[in-house]
Design an enzyme around this catalytic site. Structure first.
Site, PDB file in Angstrom:
ATOM      1  N   LYS A 123       0.805  -1.224   0.000  1.00 39.64           N
ATOM      2  CA  LYS A 123       0.000   0.000   0.000  1.00 39.64           C
ATOM      3  C   LYS A 123       0.837   1.273   0.000  1.00 39.64           C
ATOM      4  CE  LYS A 123      -4.205  -2.029   1.822  1.00 39.64           C
ATOM      5  NZ  LYS A 123      -3.868  -3.425   2.164  1.00 39.64           N
TER       6      LYS A 123
HETATM    7  C1  PLP Z   1      -4.577  -4.529   1.641  1.00 40.24           C
HETATM    8  C2  PLP Z   1      -3.820  -5.782   1.499  1.00 40.24           C
HETATM    9  C3  PLP Z   1      -4.240  -6.815   0.626  1.00 40.24           C
HETATM   10  C4  PLP Z   1      -5.536  -6.746  -0.147  1.00 40.24           C
HETATM   11  O1  PLP Z   1      -5.516  -5.787  -1.169  1.00 40.24           O
HETATM   12  P1  PLP Z   1      -6.887  -5.283  -1.827  1.00 40.24           P
HETATM   13  O2  PLP Z   1      -6.499  -4.246  -2.791  1.00 40.24           O
HETATM   14  O3  PLP Z   1      -7.720  -4.745  -0.695  1.00 40.24           O
HETATM   15  O4  PLP Z   1      -7.553  -6.477  -2.457  1.00 40.24           O
HETATM   16  C5  PLP Z   1      -3.432  -7.928   0.489  1.00 40.24           C
HETATM   17  N1  PLP Z   1      -2.292  -8.057   1.200  1.00 40.24           N
HETATM   18  C6  PLP Z   1      -1.861  -7.096   2.043  1.00 40.24           C
HETATM   19  C7  PLP Z   1      -0.597  -7.316   2.792  1.00 40.24           C
HETATM   20  C8  PLP Z   1      -2.603  -5.937   2.225  1.00 40.24           C
HETATM   21  O5  PLP Z   1      -2.163  -4.989   3.083  1.00 40.24           O
END
Ligand code: PLP
Length: 469
Positions: A123
Site C-alpha cells: 500500500k
Molecule cells: C490490503 C492488502 C491486501 C488486499 O488488497 P486489496 O487491494 O484490498 O484487495 C493484500 N495483502 C496485504 C498485505 C494488504 O495490506
C-alpha cells in the site's frame, strides 16, 4: 461522448471520471481524488481507458514508468510538476533499488515483491503518490481536507507515513483496539506528526468501518474542510497500482503475454488495478483473485449470488473483508458499462446484503477474472513449504496467493504471485507455521523506542466524534 442530465455532452477522456452508478456529474482527476466516492454512492472510473503509453515499456526507472502510466489519468487537472513530484515520492523510502522486483522461485513460478516500501506492505506505493497529488489538488483550490480512514493495519500504517506532515490535510485513523499487530500499531502511532491522529476503537474492524461511514456523512465535522477517505475505493490509489504490472511484464519479457497474475485479495483494489493494466494493453494472459476464508468474491463468481457474511478473522488480516468494494468497478466494466444495472445491483446489495447476478453478467465476469479461496491450514502449509524449498520467508497474504499459483497450470506460461507484505509484519503467523520469526528489515527496526500517540475510544459515534473535535 459522455451524456448525462448534469451538463452538456463532453468527449470521453482518460482524465474525466464518471460514476459506476451513472447519477453523478463527470469530474476531473483532482476532484475524483478529493471526493473518494461519487455523490451517488458509485465509484469513479475513467470515462475512457487510455492505451498504455509506449514510453512505459521503455522507460529506465520505476518513476518514469509510473509517470508514463499515470499521465493520461491526471490530464490537465494538476500541473505536470505535481505528477513528477508524486512519482518521486512514490518510491521514496523503498530500500530495494528495483522497487518492485520479480523473483523466480520455481519453474514458471514468480513472486512480485511489493513490500520494500517504508511500511513494508504494497500500500505504500500508491499511498505515497496519492498524498502528494492530494496536497497539490488542495493547494490549487485553496481548500483543506479531513481524511478519515478505518484500518485493519496496513492501510493505516501506509497512510500515516504517506500523509505525515502534508500541508492542508488532517488524517484520522481508526483501528480496532488490540486487533492489529504490534508493529502495525507502532507504525501508525509513532509518526510524531501533528496532522495524524489515531483512535483505538473498543470493537472490531467492522465497527471502525461503520463509524467512518457515519463520520463521513456528518456535515458538522466539515468545518469548511473537505471530507474524504483513503481506502482503495479512491481512484488515485487504484491508478497508482497499475505501474507495477507494467514493470512485471517488462521483467518477464517475451513470456509476459502468457503470464497469469495471482493477487491476494481483500477489497479487490489490487486485482482491479491489474485488470486496468490489461485493459490498457499491458501484456498478460489473466488474473486470479486469491482470497482467504472471507470468500464473497469466490462465491459470487461460483454461484452467481453476491452475499455479505460476517468477516472471519484469519492470519491474512488485511484480506478479512466481507464485501470487496472494488467489485463494483468490475461489474460496471463486465456489464458493458451499464450504470443502471450496476446501480440497481449495488443499491440492492446495500439494502439486503445479498444480490443475484444476471446470467449474462456472471458469464462476462468469469471471462475477466477467476477467484479461488484458500484455507488457514493451506496458508500455513504454504509458508512452511516455501521456507523449506526456497529458504524464503513469506507473509500470510503472499502465502494465500502462492497456494493458488502452485495449483495453476504453469506449462504454458509464467505464474506470478503478488507478494504484498513483508513477513516481519506478521511474526505470530510466521512463527506458528515455521517455528521462527522473520528478521525485521531496516524500515521495521527501532519502532519500539519511539513515543506512541493514540486515544482509546468506545465504539460509538459520540465518543469518536468527541475525540476528533
Ligand atoms: C490490503 C492488502 C491486501 C488486499 O488488497 P486489496 O487491494 O484490498 O484487495 C493484500 N495483502 C496485504 C498485505 C494488504 O495490506
Amino acid at each position: 461522448m459522455i451524456r448525462s442530465t448534469f451538463g452538456p455532452p463532453m468527449p470521453a477522456a482518460a482524465s474525466i471520471y464518471i460514476s459506476t452508478r451513472g447519477q453523478s456529474p463527470a469530474v476531473d482527476f483532482a476532484e475524483a481524488l478529493l471526493r473518494g466516492v461519487a455523490p451517488d454512492g458509485g465509484l469513479y472510473v475513467p470515462s475512457r481507458w487510455p492505451a498504455l503509453a509506449p514510453e512505459a515499456m521503455t522507460a529506465h526507472s520505476a518513476r518514469e514508468v509510473a509517470h508514463a502510466v499515470l499521465r493520461p489519468f491526471v490530464g490537465d487537472a494538476l500541473p505536470d510538476e505535481a505528477l513528477t513530484r508524486a512519482t518521486w515520492r512514490l518510491t521514496e523510502g523503498f530500500l530495494e533499488p528495483e522497487v518492485t522486483p520479480l523473483v523466480q522461485i520455481g519453474p514458471n513460478l514468480h513472486m512480485l515483491e511489493l513490500f520494500h516500501g517504508p511500511t513494508a506492505a504494497f500500500k505504500d506505493y500508491a499511498m505515497q503518490m496519492a498524498a502528494v497529488l492530494a496536497e497539490a489538488a488542495l493547494k490549487q483550490s485553496g481548500q483543506r481536507l479531513l481524511l478519515i480512514t478505518a484500518t485493519s493495519g496496513d492501510t493505516g500504517a501506509a497512510a500515516a507515513r504517506a500523509f505525515a506532515g502534508i500541508e492542508g490535510i488532517e488524517l484520522v485513523i481508526l483501528h480496532p483496539l488490540d486487533r492489529v499487530s504490534a508493529i502495525q500499531r507502532l507504525q501508525m502511532t509513532t509518526t510524531g506528526a501533528d496532522n495524524v491522529r489515531n483512535l483505538a476503537v473498543r470493537g472490531d474492524f467492522d465497527d471502525c468501518q461503520r463509524l467512518v461511514k457515519a463520520l463521513l456523512a456528518d456535515e458538522g465535522l466539515r468545518d469548511g474542510r473537505r471530507l474524504s477517505s483513503v481506502n482503495s475505493i479512491n481512484w488515485a490509489r487504484l491508478a497508482g497500482q497499475i505501474p507495477y504490472y507494467v514493470t512485471a511484464a517488462r521483467a518477464l519479457g517475451d513470456a509476459a503475454a502468457r503470464a497469469t497474475y495471482v493477487v491476494p485479495t481483500g477489497n479487490f483494489g489490487d486485482t482491479f488495478a491489474g485488470w486496468g493494466a490489461q485493459r490498457m494493453g499491458v501484456p498478460m494472459d489473466g488474473l486470479v483473485a486469491a482470497t482467504n476464508r472471507n470468500d464473497a468474491l469466490v462465491r459470487a463468481l461460483g454461484t452467481g449470488v453476491y452475499e455479505r457474511t460476517t468477516a472471519t478473522p484469519t492470519a491474512s488480516v488485511s484480506m478479512d473483508v466481507q464485501a470487496p468494494s472494488n467489485f463494483e468497478r468490475l461489474v460496471f466494466e463486465a456489464s458493458g458499462r451499464d450504470a443502471d444495472l450496476t446501480r440497481g445491483l449495488f443499491e440492492d446489495f446495500a439494502r439486503h446484503g445479498r444480490v443475484r447476478l444476471p446470467d449474462d453478467l456472471l458469464g462476462a465476469l468469469r471471462r475477466e477474472v477467476s477467484a479461488v479461496a484458500v484455507t488457514e491450514a493451506e496458508t500455513a502449509e504454504e509458508i512452511s513449504r516455501t521456507h523449506r524449498e526456497t529458504g524464503r520467508v513469506i507473509c500470510p497474504h503472499t502465502a494465500v496467493a502462492l497456494t493458488v499459483a502452485r495449483r495453476l497450470n504453469r506449462r504454458d506460461g509464467p505464474v506470478v504471485a503478488l507478494a504484498t507484505a513483508h513477513p516481519a509484519k506478521f511474526p505470530e503467523a510466521v512463527r506458528a507455521a515455521i517455528g521462527i520469526e522473520p528478521e525485521r528489515p531496516q524500515q521495521l527496526q527501532g519502532l519500539e523506542g519511539r513515543a506512541e500517540r493514540f486515544e482509546t475510544v468506545n465504539a460509538d459515534l459520540a465518543s469518536v466524534r468527541a475525540a476528533i473535535t
